[in-house]
Design an enzyme around this catalytic site. Structure first.
Site, PDB file in Angstrom:
ATOM      1  N   GLY A 260      37.470  37.157 -13.183  1.00  0.00           N
ATOM      2  CA  GLY A 260      35.809  36.232 -14.439  1.00  0.00           C
ATOM      3  C   GLY A 260      35.132  37.362 -14.381  1.00  0.00           C
ATOM      4  N   ASN A 261      34.571  38.180 -13.576  1.00  0.00           N
ATOM      5  CA  ASN A 261      33.048  38.592 -13.806  1.00  0.00           C
ATOM      6  C   ASN A 261      33.266  39.750 -14.117  1.00  0.00           C
ATOM      7  OD1 ASN A 261      31.395  36.529 -12.253  1.00  0.00           O
ATOM      8  ND2 ASN A 261      32.660  36.656 -10.307  1.00  0.00           N
TER       9      ASN A 261
ATOM     10  N   LYS B 224      32.410  25.281  -2.574  1.00  0.00           N
ATOM     11  CA  LYS B 224      32.199  26.162  -3.384  1.00  0.00           C
ATOM     12  C   LYS B 224      30.832  25.694  -4.397  1.00  0.00           C
ATOM     13  CE  LYS B 224      33.769  29.070  -6.868  1.00  0.00           C
ATOM     14  NZ  LYS B 224      34.138  30.854  -6.526  1.00  0.00           N
TER      15      LYS B 224
ATOM     16  N   LYS C 206      41.481  32.106  -8.148  1.00  0.00           N
ATOM     17  CA  LYS C 206      41.916  32.388  -9.253  1.00  0.00           C
ATOM     18  C   LYS C 206      43.147  33.919  -8.574  1.00  0.00           C
ATOM     19  CE  LYS C 206      40.717  36.530 -10.062  1.00  0.00           C
ATOM     20  NZ  LYS C 206      40.057  36.654  -9.422  1.00  0.00           N
TER      21      LYS C 206
ATOM     22  N   LYS D 191      41.429  38.147  -2.047  1.00  0.00           N
ATOM     23  CA  LYS D 191      42.215  39.255  -3.170  1.00  0.00           C
ATOM     24  C   LYS D 191      43.493  39.592  -1.783  1.00  0.00           C
ATOM     25  CE  LYS D 191      38.375  39.946  -6.116  1.00  0.00           C
ATOM     26  NZ  LYS D 191      39.004  38.805  -6.873  1.00  0.00           N
TER      27      LYS D 191
HETATM   28  P1  ADP Z   1      36.447  38.476  -9.029  1.00  0.00           P
HETATM   29  O1  ADP Z   1      35.743  37.538 -10.825  1.00  0.00           O
HETATM   30  O2  ADP Z   1      37.333  39.062 -10.118  1.00  0.00           O
HETATM   31  O3  ADP Z   1      37.082  37.463  -8.786  1.00  0.00           O
HETATM   32  P2  ADP Z   1      34.367  38.972  -6.813  1.00  0.00           P
HETATM   33  O4  ADP Z   1      33.259  38.074  -6.868  1.00  0.00           O
HETATM   34  O5  ADP Z   1      35.134  37.530  -5.899  1.00  0.00           O
HETATM   35  O6  ADP Z   1      35.291  39.148  -8.459  1.00  0.00           O
HETATM   36  O7  ADP Z   1      35.104  39.860  -6.086  1.00  0.00           O
HETATM   37  C1  ADP Z   1      34.819  40.898  -5.906  1.00  0.00           C
HETATM   38  C2  ADP Z   1      33.844  41.568  -5.259  1.00  0.00           C
HETATM   39  O8  ADP Z   1      33.811  41.469  -3.874  1.00  0.00           O
HETATM   40  C3  ADP Z   1      32.668  42.894  -5.222  1.00  0.00           C
HETATM   41  O9  ADP Z   1      32.454  42.814  -6.410  1.00  0.00           O
HETATM   42  C4  ADP Z   1      32.280  43.022  -4.121  1.00  0.00           C
HETATM   43  O10 ADP Z   1      31.009  42.674  -3.886  1.00  0.00           O
HETATM   44  C5  ADP Z   1      32.525  42.010  -3.001  1.00  0.00           C
HETATM   45  N1  ADP Z   1      33.205  42.472  -1.808  1.00  0.00           N
HETATM   46  C6  ADP Z   1      33.031  41.898  -1.019  1.00  0.00           C
HETATM   47  N2  ADP Z   1      33.574  42.501   0.533  1.00  0.00           N
HETATM   48  C7  ADP Z   1      34.328  43.570   0.027  1.00  0.00           C
HETATM   49  C8  ADP Z   1      35.139  44.706   0.023  1.00  0.00           C
HETATM   50  N3  ADP Z   1      35.509  44.797   1.568  1.00  0.00           N
HETATM   51  N4  ADP Z   1      35.303  45.110  -0.384  1.00  0.00           N
HETATM   52  C9  ADP Z   1      34.931  45.750  -1.941  1.00  0.00           C
HETATM   53  N5  ADP Z   1      34.739  44.577  -2.610  1.00  0.00           N
HETATM   54  C10 ADP Z   1      34.144  44.003  -1.953  1.00  0.00           C
HETATM   55 MG    MG Z   2      36.795  35.858  -7.488  1.00  0.00          MG
END
Ligand code: ADP
Ligand code: MG
Length: 322
Positions: A35-36, A148, A223, A285
């Site tokens: 989403g971001n 959340k 998601k 993820k």
């Molecule tokens: P999305 O909207 O794609 O789900 P999120 O913000 O939920 O994105 O997840 C991606 C973020 O996870 C990245 O922007 C990063 O700041 C964070 N992050 C936390 N831990 C890690 C890690 N170990 N490796 C890479 N990114 C990480």
């Molecule tokens: Mg996310």
């Protein structure tokens, strides 16, 4: 005569092979768009910006489609649902606010439309958005402990709100485990017909199973975890998670930070247990990737939209395999 027979035979076999190739199911990839990465939560909202980001993600999707993959797209909706909640807050004296499941459905419509519009001129396959519901359990412990934070900040506490660090009060909702995707059979049929399907937006609309059917739940679903449920039920080969970092890192955000390129399932599980990937961002993820491989998937890949094609070829991102 013998020669003629031989050439006829060869022609027949060639035709058979072509037919077989055409009918052979191509590899199915589930592409989860963050989403971001579609609408930055940090910058101010603009439809133009959203359309542009979706357009550049769709150029990558076009390239993946040209590599011969069947595609199901899923997407997040955090920034979009936050905006709807803010609009509802400001207009609540004039228009009755809708429950959270309905807001989720609205964002599936918004992003489905935008993705369909951007992708249609780029690919030669039929494209369709499926409004998707995800079943959650009423007894999920998340309902007793909502964690959340969503939507706008408030200066005063209102019902259903908690303090979000020092930034103010915010609506806090449960994020239960996704169990199954209600429309997975319909999506399966569309995939078999070679449609590009957009589904599971925002993790799907959370619903409870009831004696009479389904009932909307006041919750949000991650998601990435919902995409795994869909991927497993479709028997997908690849789960490609696109976010705003090029890969997962070891010791993220510290001077020791190191990109993780190839991981085995065991290594990913070990690092996950060590707490390398925080909940609510990289954690789900990695967890979705682990579950996907355990439920029959072949490869899980985490990267940014810009690196998607390179990553699917094995040359970028974090790749987790058995
Ligand atoms: P999305 O909207 O794609 O789900 P999120 O913000 O939920 O994105 O997840 C991606 C973020 O996870 C990245 O922007 C990063 O700041 C964070 N992050 C936390 N831990 C890690 C890690 N170990 N490796 C890479 N990114 C990480
Ligand atoms: Mg996310």
């Amino acid at each position: 005569m013998e020669q003629l027979e031989g050439s006829r035979q060869r022609k027949k076999e060639g035709a058979k092979r072509r037919l077989h190739t055409r009918n052979r199911p191509q590899s199915l990839v589930i592409i989860a768009l963050g989403g971001n990465s579609l609408l930055s939560a940090k910058k101010r909202f603009s439809f133009h910006q959203e359309m542009e980001n979706v357009h550049s993600a769709c150029l990558q999707i076009k390239n993946i489609s040209q590599l011969g993959y069947r595609i199901v797209l899923t997407h997040g909706n955090g920034p979009q649902v936050g905006d709807i909640l803010l609009q509802q807050k400001l207009a609540r004296r004039l228009v009755p606010p809708m429950p959270l499941d309905v807001c989720g459905a609205q964002t599936q419509g918004e992003l489905g439309y935008v993705i369909q519009r951007a992708l249609r001129p780029l690919v030669h396959k039929p494209i369709i958005t499926v409004l998707t519901q995800t079943v959650v359990d009423r007894k999920d412990p998340a309902f007793r402990n909502p964690t959340k934070f969503i939507g706008p900040f408030f200066s005063r506490k209102e019902p259903g709100m908690k303090k979000d660090s020092n930034r103010g009060y915010r609506k806090v909702v449960p994020s239960p485990e996704p169990l199954e995707i209600v429309e997975s059979k319909e999506i399966q049929r569309l995939v078999q017909e070679d449609f590009i399907v957009i589904a599971c937006g925002g993790g799907g609309i959370p619903v409870f199973k009831t004696a009479k059917g389904y009932e909307g739940a006041e919750a949000v679903i991650d998601k990435d975890l919902a995409s795994e449920r869909l991927a497993a039920s479709l028997g997908a080969h690849i789960l490609l998670i696109l976010t705003d970092v090029e890969c997962a890192y070891l010791d993220y955000g510290t001077p020791k930070q190191k990109p993780l390129r190839k991981l085995s399932l065991k290594e990913a599980e070990m690092l996950y247990k060590q707490g390398q990937f925080p909940p609510g961002s990289m954690g789900p993820k990695i967890l979705a990737s682990i579950r996907f491989l355990k439920h029959g998937g072949t490869r899980a890949v985490i990267t940014s939209p810009e690196k998607a094609v390179l990553a699917i070829k094995g040359n970028a991102g974090t790749e987790i395999t058995k």
